[in-house]
Design a protein around this motif. Structure first.
Motif, PDB file in Angstrom:
ATOM      1  N   SER A 116       0.827  -1.202   0.000  1.00  0.00           N
ATOM      2  CA  SER A 116       0.000   0.000   0.000  1.00  0.00           C
ATOM      3  C   SER A 116       0.868   1.262   0.000  1.00  0.00           C
ATOM      4  CB  SER A 116      -0.923  -0.001   1.224  1.00  0.00           C
ATOM      5  OG  SER A 116      -1.681   1.184   1.285  1.00  0.00           O
ATOM      6  N   ALA A 117       1.933   1.259   0.822  1.00  0.00           N
ATOM      7  CA  ALA A 117       2.825   2.420   0.889  1.00  0.00           C
ATOM      8  C   ALA A 117       3.495   2.667  -0.456  1.00  0.00           C
ATOM      9  CB  ALA A 117       3.880   2.205   1.979  1.00  0.00           C
ATOM     10  N   ILE A 118       3.905   1.595  -1.121  1.00  0.00           N
ATOM     11  CA  ILE A 118       4.554   1.725  -2.429  1.00  0.00           C
ATOM     12  C   ILE A 118       3.569   2.243  -3.467  1.00  0.00           C
ATOM     13  CG2 ILE A 118       5.605   0.419  -4.323  1.00  0.00           C
ATOM     14  CD1 ILE A 118       6.831  -1.401  -2.142  1.00  0.00           C
ATOM     15  N   ALA A 119       2.358   1.682  -3.457  1.00  0.00           N
ATOM     16  CA  ALA A 119       1.339   2.076  -4.440  1.00  0.00           C
ATOM     17  C   ALA A 119       0.930   3.528  -4.283  1.00  0.00           C
ATOM     18  CB  ALA A 119       0.114   1.175  -4.308  1.00  0.00           C
ATOM     19  N   ASN A 120       1.050   4.078  -3.074  1.00  0.00           N
ATOM     20  CA  ASN A 120       0.636   5.452  -2.820  1.00  0.00           C
ATOM     21  C   ASN A 120       1.807   6.433  -2.812  1.00  0.00           C
ATOM     22  OD1 ASN A 120      -2.419   5.517  -2.125  1.00  0.00           O
ATOM     23  ND2 ASN A 120      -1.661   3.711  -1.069  1.00  0.00           N
ATOM     24  N   SER A 121       2.949   6.010  -3.334  1.00  0.00           N
ATOM     25  CA  SER A 121       4.123   6.882  -3.444  1.00  0.00           C
ATOM     26  C   SER A 121       4.325   7.247  -4.917  1.00  0.00           C
ATOM     27  CB  SER A 121       5.365   6.169  -2.897  1.00  0.00           C
ATOM     28  OG  SER A 121       5.199   5.847  -1.530  1.00  0.00           O
ATOM     29  N   PRO A 122       3.954   8.458  -5.323  1.00  0.00           N
ATOM     30  CA  PRO A 122       4.046   8.850  -6.736  1.00  0.00           C
ATOM     31  C   PRO A 122       5.425   8.654  -7.351  1.00  0.00           C
ATOM     32  CG  PRO A 122       2.797  10.467  -5.484  1.00  0.00           C
ATOM     33  CD  PRO A 122       3.393   9.530  -4.475  1.00  0.00           C
ATOM     34  N   HIS A 123       6.483   8.865  -6.553  1.00  0.00           N
ATOM     35  CA  HIS A 123       7.834   8.771  -7.119  1.00  0.00           C
ATOM     36  C   HIS A 123       8.239   7.322  -7.419  1.00  0.00           C
ATOM     37  CE1 HIS A 123       8.450   8.002  -2.839  1.00  0.00           C
ATOM     38  NE2 HIS A 123       9.622   7.471  -3.143  1.00  0.00           N
ATOM     39  N   LEU A 124       7.424   6.349  -7.002  1.00  0.00           N
ATOM     40  CA  LEU A 124       7.729   4.947  -7.270  1.00  0.00           C
ATOM     41  C   LEU A 124       6.869   4.377  -8.397  1.00  0.00           C
ATOM     42  CD1 LEU A 124       8.075   3.572  -3.612  1.00  0.00           C
ATOM     43  CD2 LEU A 124       9.876   4.391  -5.142  1.00  0.00           C
ATOM     44  N   GLN A 125       6.104   5.238  -9.060  1.00  0.00           N
ATOM     45  CA  GLN A 125       5.184   4.781 -10.100  1.00  0.00           C
ATOM     46  C   GLN A 125       5.750   5.054 -11.493  1.00  0.00           C
ATOM     47  OE1 GLN A 125       2.788   3.119  -8.594  1.00  0.00           O
ATOM     48  NE2 GLN A 125       3.616   3.954  -6.705  1.00  0.00           N
ATOM     49  N   GLY A 126       5.251   4.291 -12.459  1.00  0.00           N
ATOM     50  CA  GLY A 126       5.593   4.518 -13.860  1.00  0.00           C
ATOM     51  C   GLY A 126       7.080   4.388 -14.162  1.00  0.00           C
ATOM     52  N   ASP A 127       7.524   5.097 -15.186  1.00  0.00           N
ATOM     53  CA  ASP A 127       8.922   5.019 -15.607  1.00  0.00           C
ATOM     54  C   ASP A 127       9.873   5.506 -14.527  1.00  0.00           C
ATOM     55  OD1 ASP A 127       8.140   4.025 -18.043  1.00  0.00           O
ATOM     56  OD2 ASP A 127       8.142   5.982 -19.045  1.00  0.00           O
ATOM     57  N   ALA A 128       9.431   6.501 -13.748  1.00  0.00           N
ATOM     58  CA  ALA A 128      10.300   7.056 -12.708  1.00  0.00           C
ATOM     59  C   ALA A 128      10.627   6.021 -11.637  1.00  0.00           C
ATOM     60  CB  ALA A 128       9.631   8.277 -12.063  1.00  0.00           C
ATOM     61  N   GLY A 129       9.710   5.081 -11.430  1.00  0.00           N
ATOM     62  CA  GLY A 129       9.913   4.096 -10.377  1.00  0.00           C
ATOM     63  C   GLY A 129      10.657   2.848 -10.808  1.00  0.00           C
ATOM     64  N   LYS A 130      10.940   2.714 -12.124  1.00  0.00           N
ATOM     65  CA  LYS A 130      11.587   1.495 -12.607  1.00  0.00           C
ATOM     66  C   LYS A 130      12.967   1.296 -11.998  1.00  0.00           C
ATOM     67  CE  LYS A 130       9.123   1.134 -17.005  1.00  0.00           C
ATOM     68  NZ  LYS A 130       9.227   1.177 -18.478  1.00  0.00           N
ATOM     69  N   LYS A 131      13.673   2.389 -11.712  1.00  0.00           N
ATOM     70  CA  LYS A 131      15.020   2.238 -11.165  1.00  0.00           C
ATOM     71  C   LYS A 131      14.998   1.704  -9.736  1.00  0.00           C
ATOM     72  CE  LYS A 131      15.259   7.117  -9.698  1.00  0.00           C
ATOM     73  NZ  LYS A 131      16.012   8.376  -9.838  1.00  0.00           N
ATOM     74  N   TYR A 132      13.816   1.713  -9.111  1.00  0.00           N
ATOM     75  CA  TYR A 132      13.691   1.195  -7.748  1.00  0.00           C
ATOM     76  C   TYR A 132      13.158  -0.235  -7.731  1.00  0.00           C
ATOM     77  CZ  TYR A 132      13.961   6.154  -6.459  1.00  0.00           C
ATOM     78  OH  TYR A 132      14.346   7.461  -6.295  1.00  0.00           O
ATOM     79  N   ALA A 133      13.006  -0.860  -8.907  1.00  0.00           N
ATOM     80  CA  ALA A 133      12.349  -2.170  -8.982  1.00  0.00           C
ATOM     81  C   ALA A 133      12.999  -3.203  -8.070  1.00  0.00           C
ATOM     82  CB  ALA A 133      12.344  -2.662 -10.430  1.00  0.00           C
ATOM     83  N   GLY A 134      14.326  -3.273  -8.080  1.00  0.00           N
ATOM     84  CA  GLY A 134      15.021  -4.249  -7.242  1.00  0.00           C
ATOM     85  C   GLY A 134      14.819  -3.987  -5.765  1.00  0.00           C
ATOM     86  N   SER A 173      13.492   3.259   3.969  1.00  0.00           N
ATOM     87  CA  SER A 173      14.071   4.597   4.038  1.00  0.00           C
ATOM     88  C   SER A 173      14.618   5.024   2.684  1.00  0.00           C
ATOM     89  CB  SER A 173      15.186   4.629   5.091  1.00  0.00           C
ATOM     90  OG  SER A 173      15.778   5.905   5.152  1.00  0.00           O
ATOM     91  N   GLU A 174      15.300   4.094   1.996  1.00  0.00           N
ATOM     92  CA  GLU A 174      15.857   4.417   0.681  1.00  0.00           C
ATOM     93  C   GLU A 174      14.750   4.627  -0.355  1.00  0.00           C
ATOM     94  OE1 GLU A 174      18.694   1.442  -0.318  1.00  0.00           O
ATOM     95  OE2 GLU A 174      20.035   1.919   1.336  1.00  0.00           O
ATOM     96  N   LEU A 175      13.619   3.945  -0.150  1.00  0.00           N
ATOM     97  CA  LEU A 175      12.484   4.136  -1.047  1.00  0.00           C
ATOM     98  C   LEU A 175      11.674   5.375  -0.672  1.00  0.00           C
ATOM     99  CD1 LEU A 175      11.180   0.455  -1.320  1.00  0.00           C
ATOM    100  CD2 LEU A 175      12.230   1.802  -3.142  1.00  0.00           C
ATOM    101  N   GLN A 176      12.006   5.992   0.456  1.00  0.00           N
ATOM    102  CA  GLN A 176      11.317   7.185   0.962  1.00  0.00           C
ATOM    103  C   GLN A 176       9.844   6.903   1.252  1.00  0.00           C
ATOM    104  OE1 GLN A 176      12.047  10.548  -1.588  1.00  0.00           O
ATOM    105  NE2 GLN A 176      14.255  10.276  -1.571  1.00  0.00           N
ATOM    106  N   ILE A 177       9.596   5.768   1.919  1.00  0.00           N
ATOM    107  CA  ILE A 177       8.230   5.458   2.343  1.00  0.00           C
ATOM    108  C   ILE A 177       8.161   5.352   3.855  1.00  0.00           C
ATOM    109  CG2 ILE A 177       7.544   4.336   0.200  1.00  0.00           C
ATOM    110  CD1 ILE A 177       8.075   1.653   1.481  1.00  0.00           C
ATOM    111  N   THR A 178       9.133   5.995   4.546  1.00  0.00           N
ATOM    112  CA  THR A 178       9.104   6.047   6.009  1.00  0.00           C
ATOM    113  C   THR A 178       9.268   7.500   6.443  1.00  0.00           C
ATOM    114  OG1 THR A 178      11.507   5.839   6.274  1.00  0.00           O
ATOM    115  CG2 THR A 178      10.235   3.795   6.138  1.00  0.00           C
ATOM    116  N   PRO A 179       8.761   7.865   7.638  1.00  0.00           N
ATOM    117  CA  PRO A 179       8.938   9.236   8.133  1.00  0.00           C
ATOM    118  C   PRO A 179      10.401   9.642   8.197  1.00  0.00           C
ATOM    119  CG  PRO A 179       7.296   8.096   9.432  1.00  0.00           C
ATOM    120  CD  PRO A 179       7.920   7.055   8.531  1.00  0.00           C
ATOM    121  N   ALA A 180      11.292   8.683   8.507  1.00  0.00           N
ATOM    122  CA  ALA A 180      12.712   9.002   8.622  1.00  0.00           C
ATOM    123  C   ALA A 180      13.304   9.420   7.293  1.00  0.00           C
ATOM    124  CB  ALA A 180      13.477   7.791   9.162  1.00  0.00           C
ATOM    125  N   ALA A 181      12.637   9.068   6.201  1.00  0.00           N
ATOM    126  CA  ALA A 181      13.164   9.382   4.877  1.00  0.00           C
ATOM    127  C   ALA A 181      12.730  10.752   4.380  1.00  0.00           C
ATOM    128  CB  ALA A 181      12.717   8.313   3.877  1.00  0.00           C
TER     129      ALA A 181
END
Length: 217
Positions: A116-134, A173-181
């Motif tokens: 859910s956190a990933i799906a609701n993070s715009p920067h992880l969607q579409g082409d922009a998010g492909k570099k975070y796939a791994g 944190s590296e995916l920026q889906i936590t408050p610490a990020a």
């Protein structure tokens, strides 16, 4: 899905798809943590390939591997060549839509919350998010392992907290889906201190406020 979980509407099959293609779509979505990030056009094309492969296989099953032509000569069923070409095309997609884990795996709180956190993070969607796939795959796997440990035993959960949780938190944190990020500018403001009371939130301030309430009563 067991019917109690609400699926991301972006994962619903397009209405224009024939029923036998929709069935393939739903199978893939149910066995792969796509979480709304899927390329819908690519998935649609892949579903058609799988559906047509199944049609060819069903025809071969019903009519046999050989047929007679107009002159009565026995020859391989034409659907065999269709089956071979479709299978080659499907293999060319690699594991893009292959299940990440066994289809029978149980879902858990950590895995669902992470998806859910990933799906609701715009920067992880579409082409922009492909570099975070791994990294996304790693975070999901770690979340699933934590859920599995919790289902296993308290000992397994304690072990997961020590060995897996730090890696999971780092990935989040590296995916920026936590408050610490969050960046410093986006960080939430700390709780305001009680004016006139030393320490605001420490033990002595709580004691002073409690004493004032007793005296006022």
């Amino acid at each position: 899905m067991d019917g109690t979980e609400e699926r991301d509407p972006r994962l619903n099959a397009p209405d224009r798809l024939p029923e036998h293609v929709k069935e393939v779509w739903d199978e893939i979505v149910a066995t792969n943590d796509l979480a709304g990030t899927v390329d819908r056009q690519a998935l649609e094309a892949f579903c058609y390939l799988v559906a047509r492969l199944r049609q060819a296989q069903a025809r071969i099953e019903d009519e046999g591997m050989v047929v007679r032509d107009s002159r009565g000569k026995v020859q391989p069923h034409p659907a065999l060549e269709v089956e071979r070409k479709l299978a080659d095309q499907i293999r060319a997609w690699g594991d893009r839509f292959a299940p990440l884990v066994k289809p029978t795996r149980k879902r858990g709180y950590m895995a669902d919350a992470t998806a859910s956190a990933i799906a609701n993070s715009p920067h992880l969607q579409g082409d922009a998010g492909k570099k975070y796939a791994g990294l996304i795959a790693a975070a999901r796997t770690q979340a699933w392992l934590i859920d599995e440990a919790q289902r296993d035993s308290m000992e397994a959960l304690n072990d997961a907290v020590i060995k897996i949780m730090p890696q999971y938190i780092k990935a989040c944190s590296e995916l920026q889906i936590t408050p610490a990020a969050l960046s410093a500018g986006a960080a939430p403001e700390p709780p305001k201190q009680d004016k006139g009371v030393s320490g605001g939130g420490n033990v002595s301030s709580f004691q002073e406020r409690a004493n004032r309430r007793r005296q006022a009563g």
